[in-house]
Design an enzyme around this catalytic site. Structure first.
Site, short mmCIF file in Angstrom:
data_model
loop_
_atom_site.label_atom_id
_atom_site.label_comp_id
_atom_site.label_asym_id
_atom_site.label_seq_id
_atom_site.Cartn_x
_atom_site.Cartn_y
_atom_site.Cartn_z
N ARG A 59 -63.41 36.84 30.27
CA ARG A 59 -62.51 37.60 31.13
C ARG A 59 -63.29 38.40 32.16
NH1 ARG A 59 -57.91 41.44 28.49
NH2 ARG A 59 -59.70 42.73 27.89
N GLY A 80 -61.45 39.76 35.54
CA GLY A 80 -60.48 40.78 35.95
C GLY A 80 -59.16 40.69 35.22
N ASP A 130 -55.65 35.79 35.19
CA ASP A 130 -55.22 34.42 34.92
C ASP A 130 -53.70 34.40 34.71
OD1 ASP A 130 -54.54 32.03 33.15
OD2 ASP A 130 -56.62 31.59 33.65
N SER A 148 -57.73 33.64 29.98
CA SER A 148 -59.01 34.34 29.85
C SER A 148 -58.99 35.34 28.68
CB SER A 148 -59.37 35.07 31.14
OG SER A 148 -58.39 36.04 31.47
N VAL A 195 -64.23 39.14 40.49
CA VAL A 195 -65.02 38.22 41.32
C VAL A 195 -65.28 36.91 40.59
CG1 VAL A 195 -67.32 37.87 42.31
CG2 VAL A 195 -66.10 40.01 42.73
N GLY A 196 -65.56 36.98 39.29
CA GLY A 196 -65.87 35.78 38.53
C GLY A 196 -64.76 34.74 38.58
N GLY A 197 -63.54 35.17 38.31
CA GLY A 197 -62.42 34.24 38.33
C GLY A 197 -62.06 33.78 39.72
N TYR A 254 -53.93 29.70 40.51
CA TYR A 254 -52.56 30.03 40.14
C TYR A 254 -52.17 29.13 38.97
CZ TYR A 254 -52.45 32.59 44.55
OH TYR A 254 -52.73 33.47 45.58
#
Length: 532
Positions: A108, A110, A113, A118, A179-181, A474
């Site tokens: 995870r 942020g 999802d 996540s 940022v990761g996702g 999305y």
């Protein structure tokens, strides 16, 4: 003496099975925790970032980054453990111990999802929450930055603004997104027509692979580096940080939001917008946001369309452009506001007028909702009759919290080949559609989700076909899902994979099979490790 009925026997068997599952989960959990401690270089350090259900902070840590309240109910499966690593070594140990003891991992960043993948799983799992790994180092001289995956877009925008008024990064408009996702799935925002996606501006990354080894672009190789830039998160490893290329923007940009209702010719304006939005100057993005509002007549409802825009330039450059290409909107100087690019991220993020840049550092969203989302791509303008069909569905009771967002493509998006990154939605798209329907926590969610599905079905003639494309950030499990046991065929995964990735899906599967043949990193829509 009475003989037990078949129903009683079934109930007894189910209770025994449930007791076995609980005992087995407890054993896995205990062994996993012991492994973490015994393999950690600093047992005190690792113990400070482990949260089990017996820990008083477990619930608050779990819920802090849940952005869709659909997955906050008591029926939602909960992790056996939450780990919030402070160091890269914590990630390495967590992966090693999870593999040794049969726990699935959910990573995870942020928590945005759409389907909660996540932080939710239906098999024993733990959450690797990257909230503590969010350092950002901006190199103004070379126009680059290293940003850890746990940072939010708002934190990134703020740190760039600290160092420069003319550097920026093309990414999303919701500042609490991780940022990761964001980057893992592509990442678009209000500069996509000028600079492309977030992944189009990534130049290096550091990742922990299935063996617990830290790799950068050179050591991971170009195939894996290609895959992680848009191939979605949770499939190839844990990305610690990204090296991004910052882009040059003017010191002053212009924003506007012009709102029109159906009674103010909104249908005609949206139809006209579709003919110009992807062809106008690349420095200009005009998005349309469609939602139901109260009309001027008491008790009546109507639809309102907000035309929200960012222009990389001054208002005296924007107005002639709009008057030439979209005079029907009637844009006036009074509608426009000049500001810095960093201030525009606050404006587009929906914060109240006059908010300082400090709001970008707040990881808590302005609103936390229960919702269902979907996405589409449009290649030919939707007719006015087609739009009116959408409006009629917005008059239904379940549409009170519904919203559509149309994001224009064209420009840089049409110049980059489909195979450059896993994100394939490039030339030929006029605009992208994000559908959401929000409802109150505790309401019968099926009513609203069914309404969304009916609208999605209605839209089929007006959107892309063969495949009907969708945006992986999305996430939509209606498109298909993998098997919980980790054994998913290429044909099964293709049901959703081709919609997200088109012809790039096959290459993603080949890379996955090469770097994670045991399919350790997996979830309901992760790239499977199989032979296509």
């Amino acid at each position: 003496m009475e003989t037990p009925s078949s129903s009683q026997l079934l109930l007894t068997l189910l209770l025994l099975l449930f007791s076995f599952v609980l005992a087995n989960s407890a054993d896995i959990n205990e062994n996993f925790l012991q492994c973490l401690t015994s393999h950690s270089q600093n047992t005190t350090s690792i113990s400070q970032v482990i949260y089990t259900p017996n820990n008083s902070s477990y619930t608050s840590v779990l819920e802090f980054s849940i952005r869709n309240f659909r997955f906050l109910s008591r029926h939602t499966p909960k992790p056996l453990v939450i780990i919030t690593p402070l160091h890269e070594s914590h990630i390495q140990v967590a992966i090693k111990c999870a593999r040794n003891h049969g726990l699935q991992i959910r990573v995870r960043s942020g928590g945005h999802d759409f389907e909660g993948l996540s932080y939710v799983s239906h098999v024993p799992f733990f959450i690797l929450d990257l909230i503590n790994l969010r350092s950002i180092t901006v190199d103004v001289e070379n126009s680059t930055a290293w940003v850890q995956s746990g940072a939010t877009l708002g934190e990134l925008y703020y740190r760039i603004a600290e160092k420069s008024k003319t550097l920026a990064f093309p990414a999303g408009f919701c500042p609490t997104v991780g940022v990761g996702g964001q980057i893992s799935g592509g990442g678009y925002g209000f500069m996509l027509r000028k600079f492309g996606l977030s992944v189009d501006n990534v130049i290096d990354a550091r990742l922990v692979d299935v063996n617990g080894i830290i790799l950068d672009r050179k050591s991971m190789g170009e195939n894996l580096f290609w895959a992680i830039r848009g191939g979605s998160g949770g499939s190839f490893g844990v990305i610690i940080e990204w090296k991004i290329k910052l882009v040059q923007v003017p010191s002053t940009v212009t924003v506007f939001t012009v709102q029109r209702t159906l009674q103010q010719n909104a249908t005609m304006l949206v139809h006209r917008w579709q003919h110009i939005a992807d062809k106008i100057d690349n420095n200009l993005v005009i998005a349309t946001i469609i939602e139901r509002v109260n009309s001027s007549k008491e008790g009546n409802k109507t639809l309102q369309v907000s035309f929200r825009s960012l222009f990389l330039g001054r208002v005296n450059q924007l107005l002639p452009l709009m008057h030439k290409n979209f005079p029907e909107l009637g844009l006036e100087r009074a509608d426009c506001i000049e500001m810095s690019w960093s201030e525009s991220t606050v404006y587009i993020g929906g914060f109240p007028s006059g908010s300082s840049l400090d709001v970008l550092l707040n990881r808590t969203p302005l609103t936390r909702r229960t919702f269902k989302g979907k996405s589409d791509y449009v290649k030919e303008p939707i007719s006015e009759i087609g739009l009116e069909g959408i409006w009629r569905r917005f008059n239904e009771e379940e549409a009170a919290g519904a919203r559509l967002i149309f994001i224009p493509y064209g420009g840089k998006m049409s110049e980059i080949p489909e195979s450059e990154t896993p994100f394939p939605h490039r030339a030929g798209n006029i605009h992208h559609i994000l559908y959401t329907v929000a409802f109150e926590e505790g309401e019968a969610s099926s009513r609203y989700i069914d309404w969304m599905r009916r609208l999605y079905s209605y839209m089929a003639p007006y959107v892309s076909k063969s495949p009907r494309e969708a945006y992986v950030n999305y996430r939509d499990l209606d498109l298909g899902r993998n098997s919980d046991n980790g054994k998913t065929s290429y044909a099964q995964a293709s049901k959703w994979g081709l919609k997200y990735f088109k012809n790039n899906f096959k290459r993603l599967v080949l890379v996955k099979t090469m770097v994670d043949p045991s399919n350790f990193f997996r979830h309901e829509q992760s790239i499977p490790a199989v032979s296509p």
